[in-house]
Motif scaffolding. Structure first.
Motif, short mmCIF file in Angstrom:
data_model
loop_
_atom_site.label_atom_id
_atom_site.label_comp_id
_atom_site.label_asym_id
_atom_site.label_seq_id
_atom_site.Cartn_x
_atom_site.Cartn_y
_atom_site.Cartn_z
N THR A 12 0.81 -1.22 0.00
CA THR A 12 0.00 0.00 0.00
C THR A 12 0.84 1.27 0.00
N TRP B 271 -1.27 6.35 -1.66
CA TRP B 271 -2.64 6.46 -1.18
C TRP B 271 -3.56 7.03 -2.25
N TRP C 53 -4.27 4.22 -4.72
CA TRP C 53 -5.24 3.29 -4.15
C TRP C 53 -6.65 3.89 -4.15
N ASP C 54 -6.75 5.18 -3.89
CA ASP C 54 -8.07 5.79 -3.86
C ASP C 54 -8.70 5.86 -5.26
N GLY D 44 -8.63 3.33 -7.11
CA GLY D 44 -9.03 1.95 -7.36
C GLY D 44 -7.90 1.03 -7.75
N THR E 266 -3.86 -0.76 -7.16
CA THR E 266 -3.07 -1.38 -6.11
C THR E 266 -1.59 -1.20 -6.44
N MET F 290 -9.33 10.37 1.19
CA MET F 290 -9.69 9.10 0.56
C MET F 290 -11.06 8.64 1.01
N ARG F 291 -11.68 7.84 0.19
CA ARG F 291 -12.99 7.29 0.52
C ARG F 291 -12.85 6.23 1.62
N ARG G 238 -14.16 3.47 1.57
CA ARG G 238 -13.92 2.21 0.87
C ARG G 238 -12.42 1.97 0.70
N THR G 239 -11.67 3.03 0.43
CA THR G 239 -10.22 2.91 0.28
C THR G 239 -9.57 2.56 1.62
N ARG H 167 -10.00 -1.07 1.98
CA ARG H 167 -9.12 -1.81 1.08
C ARG H 167 -7.68 -1.82 1.59
N LEU H 168 -7.22 -0.68 2.09
CA LEU H 168 -5.86 -0.61 2.65
C LEU H 168 -5.72 -1.53 3.86
#
Length: 295
Positions: free
Chosen positions: A150, A185, A188-189, A191, A193, A278-279, A281-282, A285-286
């Motif tokens: 990440t 970051w 990742w935000d 979507g 990786t 960041m959302r 959701r992110t 995911r992290l």
């Protein structure tokens, strides 16, 4: 039947120089130019200097002052004349020991459409040691374990150009330190990786970053800025609290701690730039990827 040979991956590679490594820089550049099975455009950015030791065929960009590493790399990426699929950022004292490294990293990137960046394993050329700060995950005991990550060690990393541009590039005003956390970051935000390709090796001398006089100040300031720019407000206090608690056991002496606290206060006063939290959701995911954005 015609066999279609796939086109080689197209790279734009950026190196910075201050003309202060007359032995390391040519080795780094030679190892880059020796890469095979890729189309490669190289840009050397002189951070406050006219770049020296730049061979024919390599574009040199001169900046009138030292704008720092992340902004210098942004300048280099913008100076590319081709439209490469991939960007490769490399410290000017690193060496690519295998001529197929860039082609291998491109294959690692293509193996998963979600990947926006791939980092090889970095090791000291004399000792073979991979320093903890070069392993982009919390559990750094086994530097040869590959997988999803990440964050990145930004000194040697390949990034998809379209993702890099969508993320806004490096945070240029950071000058030095933690710009890789900010960019990771943001990727990742979007979507994407990241991937740690530990089977592919880059050499880099195992220097101590605290040798720089501004180290403790900028590390602290930019740690605050990373949080203010990227985290949802409820996560900002615990993130910063973690680092306030951890730091006294990590810095060397009272003077260094005082400098760190001064940088922390500087960061809290502002200057972090655009806030794009960041959302949630992110955040999830992290966390699932093994590193919640709290440490």
């Amino acid at each position: 039947m015609v066999n279609h040979v796939p086109a080689p991956p197209r790279y734009g590679a950026i190196l910075l120089t201050m003309n202060d490594r007359p032995e390391d820089f040519p080795r780094a550049l030679d190892s880059l130019l020796a890469q095979e099975d890729v189309e490669l455009e190289v840009v050397v950015v002189g951070n406050g200097v006219v770049p020296a030791q730049v061979p024919d065929g390599v574009q040199a960009v001169t900046l009138p002052e030292n704008v720092g590493i992340p902004e210098g790399r942004n300048v280099g990426a913008l100076a590319l004349k081709s439209e490469p699929e991939l960007l490769f950022f490399m410290d000017n004292d690193a060496v690519l020991p295998a001529p197929g490294l860039l082609a291998s990293l491109a294959r690692e990137m293509a193996a998963d459409a979600r990947r926006a960046y791939v980092q090889p394993r970095i090791a000291d050329p004399d000792t073979g040691v991979t320093m903890r700060r070069w392993v982009p995950r919390l559990r750094a005991g086994d530097p040869e374990r590959a997988g999803t990550v990440t964050i990145m060690a930004e000194g040697v990393v390949a990034v998809r150009r379209d993702a890099f541009e969508a993320a806004g590039g490096w945070p240029g005003h950071f000058f030095l330190y933690h710009e890789g956390v900010d960019l990771s970051w943001k990727l990742w935000d979007l979507g994407h990786t990241g991937h740690y390709a530990s089977g592919h090796l880059v050499h880099h001398p195992a220097t101590d970053p605290s040798r720089h006089a501004v180290y403790y100040r900028l590390v602290a300031r930019n740690r605050v800025w990373v949080a203010m720019r990227n985290l949802p407000w409820p996560l900002v206090p615990p993130y910063l609290a973690v680092w306030v608690l951890l730091t006294p056991s990590r810095v060397r002496g009272v003077a260094a701690l005082r400098t760190w606290l001064g940088g922390f206060r500087e960061g809290m006063r502002g200057g972090w730039g655009e806030r794009r939290p960041m959302r949630w959701r992110t955040v999830l995911r992290l966390a699932r990827a093994g590193r919640p954005p709290l440490v």
